[in-house]
Each structure stands twice: as C-alpha cells, then as structure tokens.
Design a protein around this motif. Structure first.
Motif, PDB file in Angstrom:
ATOM      1  N   ARG B 120       0.848  -1.203   0.000  1.00 12.76           N
ATOM      2  CA  ARG B 120       0.000   0.000   0.000  1.00 12.76           C
ATOM      3  C   ARG B 120       0.879   1.248   0.000  1.00 12.76           C
ATOM      4  O   ARG B 120       1.895   1.305   0.679  1.00 12.76           O
ATOM      5  CB  ARG B 120      -0.898  -0.009   1.224  1.00 12.76           C
ATOM      6  CG  ARG B 120      -0.159   0.318   2.474  1.00 12.76           C
ATOM      7  CD  ARG B 120      -1.009   0.236   3.717  1.00 12.76           C
ATOM      8  NE  ARG B 120      -0.127   0.254   4.872  1.00 12.76           N
ATOM      9  CZ  ARG B 120       0.369   1.352   5.377  1.00 12.76           C
ATOM     10  NH1 ARG B 120       0.063   2.508   4.844  1.00 12.76           N
ATOM     11  NH2 ARG B 120       1.181   1.314   6.412  1.00 12.76           N
ATOM     12  N   LEU B 121       0.490   2.230  -0.778  1.00  7.89           N
ATOM     13  CA  LEU B 121       1.252   3.461  -0.860  1.00  7.89           C
ATOM     14  C   LEU B 121       0.427   4.583  -0.247  1.00  7.89           C
ATOM     15  O   LEU B 121      -0.748   4.748  -0.556  1.00  7.89           O
ATOM     16  CB  LEU B 121       1.572   3.791  -2.318  1.00  7.89           C
ATOM     17  CG  LEU B 121       2.578   2.860  -2.981  1.00  7.89           C
ATOM     18  CD1 LEU B 121       2.827   3.311  -4.404  1.00  7.89           C
ATOM     19  CD2 LEU B 121       3.862   2.841  -2.223  1.00  7.89           C
ATOM     20  N   THR B 122       1.082   5.333   0.625  1.00  7.24           N
ATOM     21  CA  THR B 122       0.361   6.416   1.261  1.00  7.24           C
ATOM     22  C   THR B 122       0.545   7.727   0.534  1.00  7.24           C
ATOM     23  O   THR B 122      -0.269   8.618   0.662  1.00  7.24           O
ATOM     24  CB  THR B 122       0.832   6.588   2.711  1.00  7.24           C
ATOM     25  OG1 THR B 122       2.247   6.714   2.703  1.00  7.24           O
ATOM     26  CG2 THR B 122       0.449   5.393   3.547  1.00  7.24           C
ATOM     27  N   GLY B 123       1.649   7.857  -0.231  1.00  7.91           N
ATOM     28  CA  GLY B 123       1.909   9.103  -0.918  1.00  7.91           C
ATOM     29  C   GLY B 123       2.621  10.094  -0.018  1.00  7.91           C
ATOM     30  O   GLY B 123       2.537  10.008   1.204  1.00  7.91           O
ATOM     31  N   PRO B 124       3.354  11.037  -0.621  1.00 10.31           N
ATOM     32  CA  PRO B 124       4.131  11.981   0.174  1.00 10.31           C
ATOM     33  C   PRO B 124       3.261  12.840   1.081  1.00 10.31           C
ATOM     34  O   PRO B 124       3.698  13.292   2.123  1.00 10.31           O
ATOM     35  CB  PRO B 124       4.828  12.837  -0.880  1.00 10.31           C
ATOM     36  CG  PRO B 124       4.780  12.038  -2.121  1.00 10.31           C
ATOM     37  CD  PRO B 124       3.549  11.207  -2.048  1.00 10.31           C
ATOM     38  N   GLU B 125       1.992  13.067   0.698  1.00  8.79           N
ATOM     39  CA  GLU B 125       1.169  13.985   1.480  1.00  8.79           C
ATOM     40  C   GLU B 125       0.866  13.418   2.859  1.00  8.79           C
ATOM     41  O   GLU B 125       0.790  14.163   3.848  1.00  8.79           O
ATOM     42  CB  GLU B 125      -0.151  14.280   0.761  1.00  8.79           C
ATOM     43  CG  GLU B 125       0.023  14.957  -0.589  1.00  8.79           C
ATOM     44  CD  GLU B 125       0.368  13.981  -1.688  1.00  8.79           C
ATOM     45  OE1 GLU B 125       0.119  12.770  -1.490  1.00  8.79           O
ATOM     46  OE2 GLU B 125       0.913  14.399  -2.715  1.00  8.79           O
ATOM     47  N   ALA B 126       0.693  12.081   2.947  1.00  5.84           N
ATOM     48  CA  ALA B 126       0.300  11.476   4.224  1.00  5.84           C
ATOM     49  C   ALA B 126       1.363  11.740   5.287  1.00  5.84           C
ATOM     50  O   ALA B 126       1.050  12.171   6.404  1.00  5.84           O
ATOM     51  CB  ALA B 126       0.087   9.975   4.043  1.00  5.84           C
ATOM     52  N   VAL B 127       2.630  11.499   4.933  1.00  5.05           N
ATOM     53  CA  VAL B 127       3.702  11.719   5.895  1.00  5.05           C
ATOM     54  C   VAL B 127       3.824  13.202   6.222  1.00  5.05           C
ATOM     55  O   VAL B 127       4.017  13.587   7.378  1.00  5.05           O
ATOM     56  CB  VAL B 127       5.028  11.153   5.348  1.00  5.05           C
ATOM     57  CG1 VAL B 127       6.193  11.595   6.213  1.00  5.05           C
ATOM     58  CG2 VAL B 127       4.958   9.647   5.303  1.00  5.05           C
ATOM     59  N   ALA B 128       3.648  14.058   5.189  1.00  5.87           N
ATOM     60  CA  ALA B 128       3.754  15.500   5.417  1.00  5.87           C
ATOM     61  C   ALA B 128       2.675  15.971   6.391  1.00  5.87           C
ATOM     62  O   ALA B 128       2.946  16.759   7.296  1.00  5.87           O
ATOM     63  CB  ALA B 128       3.648  16.245   4.086  1.00  5.87           C
ATOM     64  N   THR B 129       1.440  15.448   6.227  1.00  2.00           N
ATOM     65  CA  THR B 129       0.387  15.869   7.158  1.00  2.00           C
ATOM     66  C   THR B 129       0.653  15.342   8.557  1.00  2.00           C
ATOM     67  O   THR B 129       0.391  16.034   9.546  1.00  2.00           O
ATOM     68  CB  THR B 129      -0.985  15.366   6.689  1.00  2.00           C
ATOM     69  OG1 THR B 129      -0.879  13.980   6.365  1.00  2.00           O
ATOM     70  CG2 THR B 129      -1.470  16.139   5.499  1.00  2.00           C
ATOM     71  N   GLN B 130       1.210  14.095   8.654  1.00  7.21           N
ATOM     72  CA  GLN B 130       1.564  13.558   9.979  1.00  7.21           C
ATOM     73  C   GLN B 130       2.581  14.455  10.666  1.00  7.21           C
ATOM     74  O   GLN B 130       2.451  14.771  11.850  1.00  7.21           O
ATOM     75  CB  GLN B 130       2.132  12.152   9.834  1.00  7.21           C
ATOM     76  CG  GLN B 130       1.110  11.060  10.075  1.00  7.21           C
ATOM     77  CD  GLN B 130       1.739   9.703   9.930  1.00  7.21           C
ATOM     78  OE1 GLN B 130       2.413   9.430   8.948  1.00  7.21           O
ATOM     79  NE2 GLN B 130       1.548   8.861  10.918  1.00  7.21           N
ATOM     80  N   VAL B 131       3.612  14.855   9.879  1.00  8.13           N
ATOM     81  CA  VAL B 131       4.646  15.712  10.463  1.00  8.13           C
ATOM     82  C   VAL B 131       4.051  17.057  10.858  1.00  8.13           C
ATOM     83  O   VAL B 131       4.368  17.611  11.914  1.00  8.13           O
ATOM     84  CB  VAL B 131       5.819  15.884   9.464  1.00  8.13           C
ATOM     85  CG1 VAL B 131       6.784  16.947   9.955  1.00  8.13           C
ATOM     86  CG2 VAL B 131       6.548  14.565   9.301  1.00  8.13           C
ATOM     87  N   ALA B 132       3.146  17.588  10.018  1.00  7.20           N
ATOM     88  CA  ALA B 132       2.545  18.881  10.343  1.00  7.20           C
ATOM     89  C   ALA B 132       1.674  18.782  11.595  1.00  7.20           C
ATOM     90  O   ALA B 132       1.593  19.716  12.383  1.00  7.20           O
ATOM     91  CB  ALA B 132       1.717  19.374   9.157  1.00  7.20           C
ATOM     92  N   GLU B 133       1.026  17.611  11.769  1.00  9.99           N
ATOM     93  CA  GLU B 133       0.096  17.492  12.889  1.00  9.99           C
ATOM     94  C   GLU B 133       0.829  17.247  14.202  1.00  9.99           C
ATOM     95  O   GLU B 133       0.518  17.878  15.222  1.00  9.99           O
ATOM     96  CB  GLU B 133      -0.877  16.347  12.612  1.00  9.99           C
ATOM     97  CG  GLU B 133      -2.027  16.298  13.580  1.00  9.99           C
ATOM     98  CD  GLU B 133      -3.027  15.205  13.223  1.00  9.99           C
ATOM     99  OE1 GLU B 133      -3.918  14.959  14.039  1.00  9.99           O
ATOM    100  OE2 GLU B 133      -2.898  14.598  12.130  1.00  9.99           O
ATOM    101  N   TYR B 134       1.793  16.314  14.188  1.00  7.73           N
ATOM    102  CA  TYR B 134       2.420  15.897  15.442  1.00  7.73           C
ATOM    103  C   TYR B 134       3.829  16.467  15.635  1.00  7.73           C
ATOM    104  O   TYR B 134       4.437  16.258  16.666  1.00  7.73           O
ATOM    105  CB  TYR B 134       2.513  14.372  15.510  1.00  7.73           C
ATOM    106  CG  TYR B 134       1.186  13.687  15.400  1.00  7.73           C
ATOM    107  CD1 TYR B 134       0.196  13.909  16.340  1.00  7.73           C
ATOM    108  CD2 TYR B 134       0.918  12.830  14.347  1.00  7.73           C
ATOM    109  CE1 TYR B 134      -1.032  13.284  16.240  1.00  7.73           C
ATOM    110  CE2 TYR B 134      -0.295  12.207  14.232  1.00  7.73           C
ATOM    111  CZ  TYR B 134      -1.279  12.436  15.182  1.00  7.73           C
ATOM    112  OH  TYR B 134      -2.481  11.824  15.077  1.00  7.73           O
ATOM    113  N   GLY B 135       4.372  17.141  14.623  1.00  6.92           N
ATOM    114  CA  GLY B 135       5.746  17.609  14.730  1.00  6.92           C
ATOM    115  C   GLY B 135       6.711  16.540  14.256  1.00  6.92           C
ATOM    116  O   GLY B 135       6.347  15.358  14.125  1.00  6.92           O
ATOM    117  N   ALA B 136       7.967  16.941  13.989  1.00  4.81           N
ATOM    118  CA  ALA B 136       8.930  16.007  13.398  1.00  4.81           C
ATOM    119  C   ALA B 136       9.240  14.856  14.352  1.00  4.81           C
ATOM    120  O   ALA B 136       9.430  13.715  13.924  1.00  4.81           O
ATOM    121  CB  ALA B 136      10.216  16.753  13.043  1.00  4.81           C
TER     122      ALA B 136
END
Lengths: 97, 174
Positions: B120-136
C-alpha cells in the motif's frame, strides 16, 4: 527524484563493499560497514514518504543497533590488538583454516 | 529547483567523502572523511523531510559513534606507522568488479519499478500531514511507542547486552 536518492544509496553501498574487500586495516573495514549501514538508511528515508513514516522508525532502530555494533566491534578489535599488537587482518588467522 | 541542486551538491560531497574513506592510508583521516559523509547524509535526510533522523544522524553517528572510533584509533596508537594496507592488485580488481556488479544490480532493481514491492502506498502527502500534525519528533514517536513498543524494548535490551559485552571483551583480566 526517488531514483536519484536510491542511486546515491546504491553508490554508497558499493563504495562500502569495495572498501571492505580492498582494505586490510580492521578499523577501516569497520568504518566501511558503517558506510553501508548509512546507505541502507538512506534507502529507508527516501522511501518513507511513499511507504509511511515507519521507514524513519526503522532507521532509528538501525542507528541504535549500529551504536551497539560499534561498541562491541571496537571492544573485539581492542582485545585482538592486545593479542597480536596489530589491527591488520592478515595477522588474524586463528580461525582461517 | 533549489532542493534538487542542494541534493546533488550533498550527494557529490557524500560520494567524494566515501571514496576518500576507502582510499586514505591514515585511519584518523578515514574517520574524519567518514564524518563528512555522515554530515552530507544528514543534510540529505533533512532535504527529504526526515528532520528528526537528520539531527539523530549528527548526534549519534557523527557525535558518538565516530568519537568512539577516534578514541579507539588513538588508544591503539595506529596513526604513526603508515604501512601499506591495501590488498594486492588482484584484490583491487575483485573489489572494483564486485562493486560495479553490485551497483549494476541495485541500479537495475531500483530503476525497474521503484515502488513495486511496497504494497500500500500512502503518498508523500500522508507523511507530510503527519509531520505537520504531530511535529517532526511526534510523527516518529507515535508509531514507535504504540505499534513498535516491543521492538523498542528489545532495542534497549540489546544496548544493555552490548554495554556488558563491550566491558567484558575490553577488560584486561576477566
């Protein structure tokens, strides 16, 4: 871009392999192993935007294992140095044949 | 694209420093070039978006592991006699050949279909939103302390075993 990241990873891994084969100094061979670990880490990081954040979690574990490996490996090198007064792998022939 | 230019710049540094690690005769010089490789890789991690791993790379690899290497090199007093420790020409050809073959295989695998075995591929946006939501840090810490709790504990145990093993091995009399 992903191809370039993975290409860099492949190049660094190959440099590490060539170093382990060509050098005789045990410490430099060890450094080349660290270089290979880093190449694999780069693969994990480069794929993590596509396959999920777990790639970065695994890199964290790889770094922890590399730290443990460095500690034990260098302790082994010190113990060997005490026996043969050298880190040249030509002198470590006890288990060779 | 500034990011691409920076990537190629740091990739060049990483490859150059990697080659210097393999070719320098003095182990201290090798270790310092390896630190250069680690810094270039940390910059590339930051470019990809893995900020926390970039910092950890500098702190743990360049800061802790390489200092340990330098300590051992200086403890063993290796920097004084520059005996040629490269293997003979046949070994060098073997090394270069196997490196090239490995590079070709890896390049073939990577170029064939870079994302095929991932499932399954989440795409670059999924990780970017995770980082934006919870911090690096939080984006990495959440799976680490929930899904990979056991792995984390086993890693702690491994580090303990490594510490005990290193002390046992390096002690003069057991």
């Amino acid at each position: 871009m992903l191809t370039y990241y993975l290409g860099l990873s492949a190049i660094l891994f190959s440099i590490g392999v060539a170093g382990v084969i060509v050098r005789r100094n045990a410490i430099i061979m060890f450094m080349c192993i660290e270089l290979m670990l880093n190449a694999v880490n780069l693969s994990f990081i480069a794929l993590s935007p596509y396959a999920g954040i777990e790639g970065q979690v695994f890199v964290f574990f790889v770094i922890a294992v590399a730290a443990a490996e460095a500690a034990v490996g260098l302790a082994i090198i010190i113990a060997l140095f005490r026996h043969v007064e050298s880190v040249d792998v030509r002198n470590f022939s006890l288990l060779r044949w | 694209m500034l990011t691409d230019i920076l990537f190629f710049f740091f990739a060049g540094i990483a490859i150059f420093c990697g080659i210097m690690v393999v070719t320098r005769r003095n182990p201290v010089a090798s270790a310092l070039w390896l630190i250069g490789t680690f810094f270039a890789l940390a910059a590339i991690y930051t470019l990809i978006g893995a900020f926390f791993i970039g910092v950890i790379q500098i702190l743990v690899y360049a800061g802790a592991i390489m200092v340990l290497f330098l300590f051992v090199i200086m403890l063993l007093n290796l920097g004084n006699d520059y005996q040629p420790d490269l293997r003979s020409r046949a070994w060098m050809i073997t090394a270069g050949g196997s490196g090239l073959v490995l590079l070709a295989i890896l390049g073939r695998v990577f170029a064939a279909d870079t994302t095929a075995p991932l499932g399954r591929l989440t795409g670059p946006e999924a990780v970017a939103t995770q980082v934006a939501e919870y911090g690096a840090v939080g984006a990495i810490a959440r799976p680490m302390y929930t899904d990979y709790m056991i792995v984390l504990q086993v890693t702690g145990l491994l580090l303990l075993v490594a510490v005990v093993g290193a002390v046992m091995l390096a002690k003069r009399r057991v």
